[in-house]
Design a protein around this motif. Sequence first.
Motif, mmCIF file in Angstrom:
data_model
loop_
_atom_site.group_PDB
_atom_site.id
_atom_site.type_symbol
_atom_site.label_atom_id
_atom_site.label_comp_id
_atom_site.label_asym_id
_atom_site.label_seq_id
_atom_site.Cartn_x
_atom_site.Cartn_y
_atom_site.Cartn_z
ATOM 1 N N SER A 83 0.759 -1.068 0.284
ATOM 2 C CA SER A 83 0.360 -0.102 -0.129
ATOM 3 C C SER A 83 0.957 1.414 0.415
ATOM 4 O O SER A 83 2.237 1.133 0.738
ATOM 5 C CB SER A 83 -1.019 0.436 1.088
ATOM 6 O OG SER A 83 -0.449 0.116 2.902
ATOM 7 N N LEU A 84 0.195 2.130 -0.245
ATOM 8 C CA LEU A 84 1.500 3.802 -0.459
ATOM 9 C C LEU A 84 1.344 3.882 0.411
ATOM 10 O O LEU A 84 1.802 4.637 1.054
ATOM 11 C CB LEU A 84 0.318 4.345 -1.783
ATOM 12 C CG LEU A 84 0.416 4.280 -3.206
ATOM 13 C CD1 LEU A 84 -0.368 4.816 -3.750
ATOM 14 C CD2 LEU A 84 2.006 4.391 -3.523
ATOM 15 N N VAL A 85 0.353 4.031 1.548
ATOM 16 C CA VAL A 85 0.121 4.613 2.494
ATOM 17 C C VAL A 85 1.722 3.971 3.623
ATOM 18 O O VAL A 85 2.317 4.957 4.009
ATOM 19 C CB VAL A 85 -0.960 3.985 3.591
ATOM 20 C CG1 VAL A 85 -0.900 4.595 5.291
ATOM 21 C CG2 VAL A 85 -2.807 4.594 3.131
ATOM 22 N N ASN A 86 2.024 3.126 3.775
ATOM 23 C CA ASN A 86 2.822 2.148 4.509
ATOM 24 C C ASN A 86 4.581 1.914 3.734
ATOM 25 O O ASN A 86 5.225 2.364 4.406
ATOM 26 C CB ASN A 86 2.368 0.763 4.372
ATOM 27 C CG ASN A 86 1.530 0.571 5.259
ATOM 28 O OD1 ASN A 86 1.193 0.816 6.062
ATOM 29 N ND2 ASN A 86 1.291 -0.572 5.259
ATOM 30 N N LEU A 87 3.930 2.216 2.275
ATOM 31 C CA LEU A 87 5.604 2.603 2.091
ATOM 32 C C LEU A 87 6.084 4.041 2.139
ATOM 33 O O LEU A 87 6.697 4.375 2.530
ATOM 34 C CB LEU A 87 5.452 2.643 0.126
ATOM 35 C CG LEU A 87 5.021 1.459 -0.573
ATOM 36 C CD1 LEU A 87 4.445 1.156 -1.306
ATOM 37 C CD2 LEU A 87 6.386 0.289 -0.512
ATOM 38 N N ILE A 88 4.636 5.188 2.004
ATOM 39 C CA ILE A 88 5.107 7.005 2.418
ATOM 40 C C ILE A 88 6.143 6.861 3.708
ATOM 41 O O ILE A 88 6.641 7.676 4.004
ATOM 42 C CB ILE A 88 4.303 7.631 2.134
ATOM 43 C CG1 ILE A 88 3.403 7.702 -0.512
ATOM 44 C CG2 ILE A 88 4.168 8.683 2.034
ATOM 45 C CD1 ILE A 88 2.982 8.125 0.062
ATOM 46 N N MET A 89 4.963 5.824 4.686
ATOM 47 C CA MET A 89 5.401 6.284 6.111
ATOM 48 C C MET A 89 6.358 5.079 6.457
ATOM 49 O O MET A 89 7.194 5.222 7.271
ATOM 50 C CB MET A 89 3.842 6.508 6.694
ATOM 51 C CG MET A 89 3.192 6.809 6.741
ATOM 52 S SD MET A 89 3.430 8.588 7.432
ATOM 53 C CE MET A 89 3.595 8.023 9.201
ATOM 54 N N ASP A 90 7.197 4.568 6.268
ATOM 55 C CA ASP A 90 7.825 3.467 5.933
ATOM 56 C C ASP A 90 7.786 2.874 6.941
ATOM 57 O O ASP A 90 8.526 2.300 7.516
ATOM 58 C CB ASP A 90 9.237 3.960 6.388
ATOM 59 C CG ASP A 90 10.572 2.948 5.469
ATOM 60 O OD1 ASP A 90 10.376 2.569 4.896
ATOM 61 O OD2 ASP A 90 11.268 3.044 6.524
ATOM 62 N N LYS A 91 6.990 1.940 7.412
ATOM 63 C CA LYS A 91 6.204 1.520 8.575
ATOM 64 C C LYS A 91 4.850 1.395 7.886
ATOM 65 O O LYS A 91 3.792 1.476 7.734
ATOM 66 C CB LYS A 91 6.236 2.209 10.486
ATOM 67 C CG LYS A 91 5.068 3.243 10.161
ATOM 68 C CD LYS A 91 5.460 3.763 11.264
ATOM 69 C CE LYS A 91 4.766 4.933 11.495
ATOM 70 N NZ LYS A 91 4.155 5.625 13.045
ATOM 71 N N PRO A 92 4.045 -0.150 8.837
ATOM 72 C CA PRO A 92 2.589 -0.753 8.889
ATOM 73 C C PRO A 92 1.965 -0.435 9.217
ATOM 74 O O PRO A 92 1.627 -0.330 10.318
ATOM 75 C CB PRO A 92 3.171 -2.141 9.255
ATOM 76 C CG PRO A 92 4.035 -2.157 10.249
ATOM 77 C CD PRO A 92 4.788 -0.862 9.517
ATOM 78 N N VAL A 93 2.086 1.274 8.938
ATOM 79 C CA VAL A 93 1.010 1.637 8.996
ATOM 80 C C VAL A 93 -0.784 1.264 9.124
ATOM 81 O O VAL A 93 -1.854 0.869 10.146
ATOM 82 C CB VAL A 93 0.866 3.690 8.628
ATOM 83 C CG1 VAL A 93 -0.825 4.425 9.631
ATOM 84 C CG2 VAL A 93 1.687 3.628 9.447
ATOM 85 N N VAL A 94 -0.888 0.733 8.214
ATOM 86 C CA VAL A 94 -2.559 -0.315 7.970
ATOM 87 C C VAL A 94 -2.137 -1.872 7.400
ATOM 88 O O VAL A 94 -1.312 -1.737 6.862
ATOM 89 C CB VAL A 94 -3.154 0.702 6.888
ATOM 90 C CG1 VAL A 94 -3.823 2.017 7.100
ATOM 91 C CG2 VAL A 94 -2.439 0.275 5.545
#
Length: 365
Positions: A295-306
């Motif tokens: 997911s783009l969310v986790n890629l950009i944040m560089d951690k498992p947010v979702v």
Amino acid sequence: MRYYIIAGEASGDLHGGNLIRAIHEQDANADVRCWGGDHMQAAGATLVKHYRDLAFMGFVEVIGHLGTIFRNIDFCKKDISAFKPDVLVLIDYPGFNMHIAEWANQQGLKIAYYVSPQVWAWKENRVKKIKRDVDKMLVILPFEVDFYKKWDYKVTYVGHPLIEVVSHERNDVPVQPISDKPIIAILPGSRSQEIKVKLPIMLQMVKHFPEYCFVVAQASAQPDSLYKEIIGNEPVLLVKGQTYNLLKQAKAGLITSGTATLETALFGVPQVVCYKGNPISFWMATKIVKVKYISLVNLIMDKPVVTELIQDELTEANLKKALSRILHDAAYIKELKKDYETLWHKLGDSHASSLAAKEIITLAS
């Protein structure tokens, strides 16, 4: 000036539509011809071919449509030659667009690439071709600047175009109520093949959470019949052209990997990211894709947010557990929304389309 713009997917059509509006604002006499969709056509471009006739996903699926793909490439080259654009603008869609870029460079055309191919995820050597063929690369993810710097290729970061889209939707567009019950949004993707695979699994949640109204977002390019055949008699609502209106009201979302995961996060909706594809295509992808997250969310944040449920992990039991967590675990939801706010700030201000248009017009001049 004359602009030829190519997008091959729903997200590219959205960003392309906003780019075309920004080009018209800065070049009142712009003549735009495009491959894309409804957004780009509504923005004032002459639509040559719709992305619904182009979007093939996965290794096996692409092989099955090679004849169509090569015919499209040949037709595209002839159409570009006849139009004689001052600049060719490519939006993501690398399998097709990088082939066109190589040819266009040989023809002496000026080439801008808006929304970089995910070369940081797989086929990193494609950067060599990008350096050779593309005059101006406009990136929308902050980490892409450093990635390209490793290759001694200067790119321009314009911010993410979804910030301006979502800002406008959140601040200026009134909500149109969908249901009196709390809503769980289902975004099963825009391609028929992914909808057929994932939507049945997503719909298994309806019986487990009867106190919620499940609402499926229909892709504009897909017919009602595709969804109705899968939904059957389930007590589920189907909405078309209301994805953002749906996300503004959703308590949680079951979201197909891709741009939709980022859109869902920017609306602040807790989500479970779902992906399941052709087994052979997925196996091949695992051998060459180098990213930690889908997911783009986790890629950009560089951690498992979702939470990401990928391929064999996307089961009824796993999805039920993950959905229950984003509905009922208050501490997790609080941390998730805090990460969403950080994500928003990481993506820059709300002028991506305008900045990209300025760079493209300058290149064309």
